[in-house]
Scaffold this motif. Sequence first.
Motif, PDB file in Angstrom:
ATOM      1  N   LEU A 404       0.974  -1.171  -0.035  1.00  0.00           N
ATOM      2  CA  LEU A 404      -0.091  -0.025  -0.135  1.00  0.00           C
ATOM      3  C   LEU A 404       0.863   1.355  -0.039  1.00  0.00           C
ATOM      4  O   LEU A 404       0.154   2.408   0.244  1.00  0.00           O
ATOM      5  CB  LEU A 404      -1.081  -0.095   1.153  1.00  0.00           C
ATOM      6  CG  LEU A 404      -2.229  -0.867   1.000  1.00  0.00           C
ATOM      7  CD1 LEU A 404      -2.973  -1.226   2.014  1.00  0.00           C
ATOM      8  CD2 LEU A 404      -2.977  -0.512  -0.198  1.00  0.00           C
ATOM      9  N   THR A 406       3.407   2.671   1.666  1.00  0.00           N
ATOM     10  CA  THR A 406       4.426   2.759   2.767  1.00  0.00           C
ATOM     11  C   THR A 406       4.324   2.036   3.928  1.00  0.00           C
ATOM     12  O   THR A 406       3.217   1.298   4.091  1.00  0.00           O
ATOM     13  CB  THR A 406       4.004   4.291   3.293  1.00  0.00           C
ATOM     14  OG1 THR A 406       2.812   4.403   3.481  1.00  0.00           O
ATOM     15  CG2 THR A 406       4.241   5.333   2.273  1.00  0.00           C
ATOM     16  N   GLY A 425      -0.462  -1.225  -4.890  1.00  0.00           N
ATOM     17  CA  GLY A 425      -1.747  -1.212  -4.251  1.00  0.00           C
ATOM     18  C   GLY A 425      -2.240   0.230  -4.207  1.00  0.00           C
ATOM     19  O   GLY A 425      -3.626   0.352  -3.805  1.00  0.00           O
ATOM     20  N   LEU A 431      -5.724  -2.804  -5.435  1.00  0.00           N
ATOM     21  CA  LEU A 431      -6.054  -3.551  -4.421  1.00  0.00           C
ATOM     22  C   LEU A 431      -7.486  -4.222  -4.441  1.00  0.00           C
ATOM     23  O   LEU A 431      -7.502  -5.452  -4.003  1.00  0.00           O
ATOM     24  CB  LEU A 431      -6.117  -2.704  -3.009  1.00  0.00           C
ATOM     25  CG  LEU A 431      -6.147  -3.167  -1.721  1.00  0.00           C
ATOM     26  CD1 LEU A 431      -5.081  -4.266  -1.330  1.00  0.00           C
ATOM     27  CD2 LEU A 431      -6.207  -2.442  -0.602  1.00  0.00           C
ATOM     28  N   ARG A 435      -7.986  -8.405  -4.607  1.00  0.00           N
ATOM     29  CA  ARG A 435      -8.933  -8.821  -3.440  1.00  0.00           C
ATOM     30  C   ARG A 435      -9.749  -9.927  -4.157  1.00  0.00           C
ATOM     31  O   ARG A 435     -10.112 -10.932  -3.823  1.00  0.00           O
ATOM     32  CB  ARG A 435      -9.541  -7.868  -2.793  1.00  0.00           C
ATOM     33  CG  ARG A 435      -8.527  -7.441  -1.613  1.00  0.00           C
ATOM     34  CD  ARG A 435      -9.520  -6.510  -0.545  1.00  0.00           C
ATOM     35  NE  ARG A 435      -8.407  -5.943   0.372  1.00  0.00           N
ATOM     36  CZ  ARG A 435      -8.521  -4.979   0.929  1.00  0.00           C
ATOM     37  NH1 ARG A 435      -9.591  -4.066   0.960  1.00  0.00           N
ATOM     38  NH2 ARG A 435      -7.687  -4.555   2.000  1.00  0.00           N
ATOM     39  N   GLU A 444      -3.531 -16.946  -2.931  1.00  0.00           N
ATOM     40  CA  GLU A 444      -3.415 -16.133  -1.737  1.00  0.00           C
ATOM     41  C   GLU A 444      -2.965 -14.756  -1.851  1.00  0.00           C
ATOM     42  O   GLU A 444      -2.160 -14.445  -2.538  1.00  0.00           O
ATOM     43  CB  GLU A 444      -2.354 -16.795  -0.820  1.00  0.00           C
ATOM     44  CG  GLU A 444      -2.774 -18.414  -0.003  1.00  0.00           C
ATOM     45  CD  GLU A 444      -1.719 -18.798   0.784  1.00  0.00           C
ATOM     46  OE1 GLU A 444      -1.045 -18.111   1.693  1.00  0.00           O
ATOM     47  OE2 GLU A 444      -1.360 -19.790   0.536  1.00  0.00           O
ATOM     48  N   GLY A 449       2.712  -5.719   5.027  1.00  0.00           N
ATOM     49  CA  GLY A 449       2.520  -4.856   6.221  1.00  0.00           C
ATOM     50  C   GLY A 449       1.349  -5.292   7.194  1.00  0.00           C
ATOM     51  O   GLY A 449       1.309  -4.865   8.186  1.00  0.00           O
ATOM     52  N   ASP A 451      -0.149  -8.544   9.532  1.00  0.00           N
ATOM     53  CA  ASP A 451       0.265  -9.380  10.278  1.00  0.00           C
ATOM     54  C   ASP A 451       0.235 -10.738   9.495  1.00  0.00           C
ATOM     55  O   ASP A 451       1.214 -11.673   9.611  1.00  0.00           O
ATOM     56  CB  ASP A 451      -0.640  -9.829  11.529  1.00  0.00           C
ATOM     57  CG  ASP A 451      -0.565  -8.671  12.404  1.00  0.00           C
ATOM     58  OD1 ASP A 451       0.386  -7.656  12.361  1.00  0.00           O
ATOM     59  OD2 ASP A 451      -1.571  -8.151  13.332  1.00  0.00           O
ATOM     60  N   ASP A 452      -0.643 -10.933   8.816  1.00  0.00           N
ATOM     61  CA  ASP A 452      -0.836 -12.175   7.610  1.00  0.00           C
ATOM     62  C   ASP A 452       0.370 -12.387   6.944  1.00  0.00           C
ATOM     63  O   ASP A 452       0.778 -13.512   6.661  1.00  0.00           O
ATOM     64  CB  ASP A 452      -2.244 -12.041   6.724  1.00  0.00           C
ATOM     65  CG  ASP A 452      -3.259 -12.568   7.262  1.00  0.00           C
ATOM     66  OD1 ASP A 452      -3.182 -13.148   8.686  1.00  0.00           O
ATOM     67  OD2 ASP A 452      -4.663 -12.561   7.020  1.00  0.00           O
ATOM     68  N   ARG A 500       3.218  -2.695  13.737  1.00  0.00           N
ATOM     69  CA  ARG A 500       2.370  -1.696  13.696  1.00  0.00           C
ATOM     70  C   ARG A 500       1.339  -1.561  14.877  1.00  0.00           C
ATOM     71  O   ARG A 500       0.789  -0.551  15.315  1.00  0.00           O
ATOM     72  CB  ARG A 500       1.448  -1.483  12.454  1.00  0.00           C
ATOM     73  CG  ARG A 500       2.435  -1.415  11.236  1.00  0.00           C
ATOM     74  CD  ARG A 500       3.270  -0.157  10.976  1.00  0.00           C
ATOM     75  NE  ARG A 500       4.149  -0.357   9.982  1.00  0.00           N
ATOM     76  CZ  ARG A 500       5.296   0.401   9.957  1.00  0.00           C
ATOM     77  NH1 ARG A 500       5.678   1.452  10.634  1.00  0.00           N
ATOM     78  NH2 ARG A 500       6.228   0.389   8.885  1.00  0.00           N
ATOM     79  N   GLU A 501       0.865  -2.879  15.092  1.00  0.00           N
ATOM     80  CA  GLU A 501      -0.335  -2.938  16.228  1.00  0.00           C
ATOM     81  C   GLU A 501       0.260  -2.533  17.562  1.00  0.00           C
ATOM     82  O   GLU A 501      -0.438  -1.853  18.073  1.00  0.00           O
ATOM     83  CB  GLU A 501      -0.732  -4.359  16.187  1.00  0.00           C
ATOM     84  CG  GLU A 501      -2.079  -4.526  16.372  1.00  0.00           C
ATOM     85  CD  GLU A 501      -2.622  -5.859  16.508  1.00  0.00           C
ATOM     86  OE1 GLU A 501      -1.919  -6.883  16.884  1.00  0.00           O
ATOM     87  OE2 GLU A 501      -3.727  -6.187  16.253  1.00  0.00           O
ATOM     88  N   LEU A 504       0.421   1.241  17.747  1.00  0.00           N
ATOM     89  CA  LEU A 504      -0.641   1.888  17.955  1.00  0.00           C
ATOM     90  C   LEU A 504      -1.199   1.843  19.150  1.00  0.00           C
ATOM     91  O   LEU A 504      -1.517   2.885  19.572  1.00  0.00           O
ATOM     92  CB  LEU A 504      -1.813   1.207  16.910  1.00  0.00           C
ATOM     93  CG  LEU A 504      -3.221   1.718  17.070  1.00  0.00           C
ATOM     94  CD1 LEU A 504      -3.281   3.255  16.479  1.00  0.00           C
ATOM     95  CD2 LEU A 504      -4.107   1.061  16.084  1.00  0.00           C
ATOM     96  N   TYR A 528     -10.543  -0.598  21.903  1.00  0.00           N
ATOM     97  CA  TYR A 528     -10.050  -1.507  20.912  1.00  0.00           C
ATOM     98  C   TYR A 528      -8.573  -1.879  21.326  1.00  0.00           C
ATOM     99  O   TYR A 528      -8.032  -3.226  21.304  1.00  0.00           O
ATOM    100  CB  TYR A 528      -9.979  -0.993  19.481  1.00  0.00           C
ATOM    101  CG  TYR A 528      -9.143  -1.580  18.639  1.00  0.00           C
ATOM    102  CD1 TYR A 528      -9.464  -2.880  18.082  1.00  0.00           C
ATOM    103  CD2 TYR A 528      -7.911  -0.944  18.079  1.00  0.00           C
ATOM    104  CE1 TYR A 528      -8.348  -3.366  17.058  1.00  0.00           C
ATOM    105  CE2 TYR A 528      -7.113  -1.838  17.302  1.00  0.00           C
ATOM    106  CZ  TYR A 528      -7.331  -2.866  16.814  1.00  0.00           C
ATOM    107  OH  TYR A 528      -6.521  -3.652  16.142  1.00  0.00           O
ATOM    108  N   THR A 529      -7.797  -0.803  21.808  1.00  0.00           N
ATOM    109  CA  THR A 529      -6.454  -1.092  22.026  1.00  0.00           C
ATOM    110  C   THR A 529      -6.331  -2.208  23.215  1.00  0.00           C
ATOM    111  O   THR A 529      -5.171  -2.723  23.224  1.00  0.00           O
ATOM    112  CB  THR A 529      -5.513  -0.048  21.999  1.00  0.00           C
ATOM    113  OG1 THR A 529      -5.925   0.789  22.874  1.00  0.00           O
ATOM    114  CG2 THR A 529      -5.569   0.800  20.820  1.00  0.00           C
TER     115      THR A 529
END
Lengths: 609, 766
Positions: A404, A406, A425, A431, A435, A444, A449, A451-452, A500-501, A504, A528-529
């Motif tokens: 995507l 960056t 993307g 993108l 998909r 796949e 960027g 987690d997958d 990144r998670e 955040l 959420y966090t």
Amino acid sequence: MHQTSVDLGGLLTVVSEHLYSTPMVCVRELVQNAHDSITRRQFEDIDFSVPTARITVNADESAGVLRITDSGAGLTEEEIHSFLATVGSGYTRKLREQIETGDGSDLIGLFGIGFLSAFVVADVVSVITTSFKDPAITLRYSSTDGHTYSVEPHETHPVGSTVELVLSKKHDSLANERRIASALTKYATLLKYPIHVGSDTAINSDPAPWRDAREFPPGERKRRELTFASRFEYTFEPITTLPVVPDGEGLADARGLLWIQDGGTYGTSDNRNLSVFVRRMLLDDDARDLLPRWAGFIGGAIESVKLTPTASREDLQRDDAYEAVKAQLTTAIIDGLERLIKQEPDTWRRVLRRHNNNLVGAALAEPRLFDLLADDVKVPTTEGDMTVSQLASRSPHRRLHVTLGTGNGFEDMLLRAQRVPVARGEFFGVLALLRRYAERNANELIELGSDDANRQMFVETTLDPLDRAFLTEHLAGDDEQLIPARFAPVSVPLVAVPDREAELKRLIEDDDADNRISASALRLARLYTNTIEEKPVVRLFINTDNQAIQELLAARKRQDPRAQTALVLLRSVKALLTTAAEGKSTDLSEALNGISETIHVLLEQPEGK
Amino acid sequence: MDVWAWLEPIQQELAESGHEHVSRMIDELPYLVQNSDPRSEAVAPELIAAARALGNPWLEVYARHWRMQHQIGNNNHGTTALRYATESLEFAHRPDTLECPQSICVTQDLSMAFESVDCFGHAADREAVCRETLTRIDARWNCYDCLHRELCDAVADQGRPQEAMDIATASIRELEAVDDEPSPGYVPVMARLHSDLGNPQAARDLCEKAEEESDGDEPSTIVQSRNLEWARACRLTGDFEAAIEHLPSIDDILVERTLSACWSKEVFALVEADVMENDFELGVSLQKLLDYSDHVGSLRTTVIVAEVHARLASRRGIRWLADAALTVGERARVQLPQDHGAMEQLAAARSEAEAVEPLPLPVDIAMIPSYVETSETSLEQDIQWLQQAVQADPNNELAAAYLGNAYGRAGHASLLTELLGSASHTDVAGRPGMLTIAMALLNSDLPREVVNQHVNEVSARLIGDASTAKQFVGYRIAAEQASRQDNWPLCVEHCQSALQRDNDAPGTRRLLASASMEMKDFATAATQLTVLADAEEEPGGDTWDLLTAATCLGDWATVRNRATRLGMDIDEGVGPIDETWSQCRVLLPAMEGLGAWTAIRTGPVTARVVEVSHPTMPIQHFGSVVALNPSPVNLHEKEEHGDDWMAVFPAAHVLVPSQHNAWVLDGVYPGIDEWSALRDDLRADGWGAWVATWNGYEITDSETDETHEGIFAFVASPPNVTPSEVNHRIVELTTTWPHQLAFRDLAEAAKADVAAHDARIERYGL
């Protein structure tokens, strides 16, 4: 003097200000009336010979006079009073009611106010007319305002009528045959009887391709279609045409031509252009809404009997027929593209080159097109533009990689090192296209960027606890979690990948967030966090397949002091790779010092030792 | 305050600095989103990238906001949207973005994401966010309108409709006071409140008036929410006919996802009132809504749709479907932040499901598979019976295979994975029926990693089993999976392992043959196809495939022998077959992808390309001899095109690549006789000539001003002929023509005089 039965003052204002967008529409209306008059004669006059049917428009530029002459039925005095003087009861409507055979599509005028439009552009309107019922009598109707008029005998005129307009100063530029011919060529292209504008060749001598039943050598029909199409495109050249044929007996009765324009388009560019003929007359030359929104590269001209004009006669009513024709055109485009793909690969490639992005948008918007186009359109990648299937074929296990833009420099870098193309993307539609493609073709899709993506690219392995502790101590920085893994290419010993998670979570739960973000919103964000586990913000993947790492660990086991030098070099490599991938100069100078130090140690030792 | 005002100068600047496209995207994105146009997914990432490239973080906030409006506001993403919404909130509150008016919108987007997760459970939080934001703005801001509507929903979701109505009324007054017109979005909000307050007639009147006054340009989201509230109000006033008329269709709801829960409730009420049919199709629609809301983590919607779906399935007597829906609903329920009656609703639906009396079996349970094959009962009913048959005898291979197939067709992928797992522990595991189940799963639309994980597990388990039959099935499944990933070496390996365990497996052998062809291992392919062809009662598809493999291998004796068995009359010689059969087209590489090239078939599965490509094409195909895959790709068009139809074959392998050189001829068309003479003369010596003229190619002779038909053609010469010889020959053949052609490149390569050609180019404007 006679007077009309209705007050025309208000109506004329309406006609001039609201009904007609350009004065040329008045000429169109009068030609239409002339045409109707010939149709009428054909029905009513058994002696009438069709080959003599003719409409002539001529203009006297210097005098500002325009004449439209037809060999139609002409009018008797009684008819003059009832038709020319009564707005809304034009003869056409009456005749249409009478004609029970056919669909009445030869009759054009609908509201009986066509004649009235003459008063919008002319100071004096005269009609010199001889009725077939009494060829010996010629009459001249004359009026300056449409409201009061005179009818007097006139010198002999062949059966038919001549409408003579002494144009007003404002509209005297209408007396120009070239201008009229150019406008009428488009407006009147479907009319049945020949129309001459200052020339022996009728402007409508070539029938519209879909009305032309003649046999042509192969290629000639296509050429004629393209020539016809180019009359309706001001900016673009048509590349190829797609037929529109009526759909059985339903409301979708449109027939005509669509074409693909040559102007390059981008994503959602909208150059749709559609002319609609209703009862043979061009009614709307901007009916783009009848074409699907995604068809920004399509032009067309169609005719229909079922579509109904609005009162202005320049637009179409949005009724059931409108919806049916709209659906019909969508199908015509899809079928046309399908035929092109299968039967005209060369032309299809031209279309693809011109409209790749627009076709991507179309494929996303119209599921029927997706299957048709998904294998042909190209997406930009780090290795140049290619089709999705090429993208898949150049990657292990036919995976589709997409970035995507960056924030995923590490994955990007690793793939670049393997020359695996990564789709860009961030460009239009890429993108979304990938998909759907991945869903349909069971590929796949790796969104760099995510987690997958990390799970796919880094397969976690195990290390001797002592090795792990050693590497952690010497290579992992603060807030970095060391993870032994295998990843390609094996030549890369280690990479540090930001989580990144975790980042955040830190940002949202940090006290500083309270100063920036409102309390209620922050409460939601933290809901959420709170679900994210506490972890270091960087994952340092050590490539256990890498030779340098394996030799380093072997050196540690035998307590070889040179391991320290190797560690200095590895730390430098880590910093350099981080710089390359993240675009930030982290501790570049330290890294470069490390390299110098290593070289120094290497060269300091006597040769052969 | 016009919260979009800052965009205008930016757009202007962008347009003036050559970024017109970015400027246009700024306008387009909201338009696409408001009309639920899927292309918004295409534009948003690009605009974000452009914002980053231009170093304009405000623009990124703007693009993120619209992206979320689509993802959340249109597509109802719940838990799946939280990370992006949280990131965006953080991004929109950095020092360089805090002042951007859309930071407020992004805050609302996060609130909306929580609404999608659970509109009731997060209602108080949503209310707090709206109220806090509203303290910072007044009615002159455009977001005043939108924030109030959200506030009304949040308050009403907490069971305070009157308070919500007061808020709505007051906000409309405020808007009117500043000469602003309230958006049409107020209509569905207030219609809902009227109905909630027991005044559905007022809701009907409001909707009717709004439709009358509509200019037809409202966003589709607003139109469909209004229609749904309208339908509800009609039903509440007892006018069921009108309710059915206004109820959005399932297709509308599949676009306006946020309406799924309300729509399902409305449908249930209409079925209860006996004005809507509770049929299999309705079940399919609800299943689609359920799968989707489950997939995007829209928890409350999932619970509500599951309840409705289960209850309606129970009423149709389909217990398994009710159970499946309740399993999904229950999984969502336990994640809800507040129960808000969910547990009770699902429990009630569960009791109804448990009370379902299944339809009696129509035939003996052992006969169920053959019964459902011919019966006209619904798929869901068939599944019910097949489940019973499998339950009664888990080793009933046919029942299990049919059940797998039916699950696949009905899109119940999770039940399919369960079936695959349980069947792997029964006798079915060693039977072909197991493959049917695995294939149904491989064909399902579950995410690939999920499919692969299940299939890997099962195939590994079977391969590790002591039974050879199960090992065979395990390898066979693994081979099928490898072929779908185009992993041909692995596919070959698994096929061979499978055949070692069961040699009498034509499907596996065929897969092995086609994987070997993909790898250009023609010998293996031919060996396998020989076994298959020998087993054919009448020579057919396998024999044809063998012809191709043998041709690629150069085994002409086999080709002759087998072709004769297929009834073809082939010359009796040895070596390559080189006859002249009909014309066809062959798919070969073109500038981009594949193109169809005209060729003459020279034998059963060979063709020689006769079309000459433009000399600048990277690959010249003229003269190539190609082995064909015997099935034309355009067979389905044969009937439609009649005699005009020409077969287009995929190429299996290029046997003899072209070595020809090509040259361009351009000029006035000499007429059919002259051109044919040249063409035939050249072809007789193995040269090629091909007219590539676009239709309508016309040439004007500047000397006479006459227009002539033009010709643009390519000539192909064999590799051993020098350019000078080619040049000489073309000159010789065309010298008597009234207009001389130009072939400057050829003349130049032949070191001949090019001036004459330049003169012709000039004269004819070539």
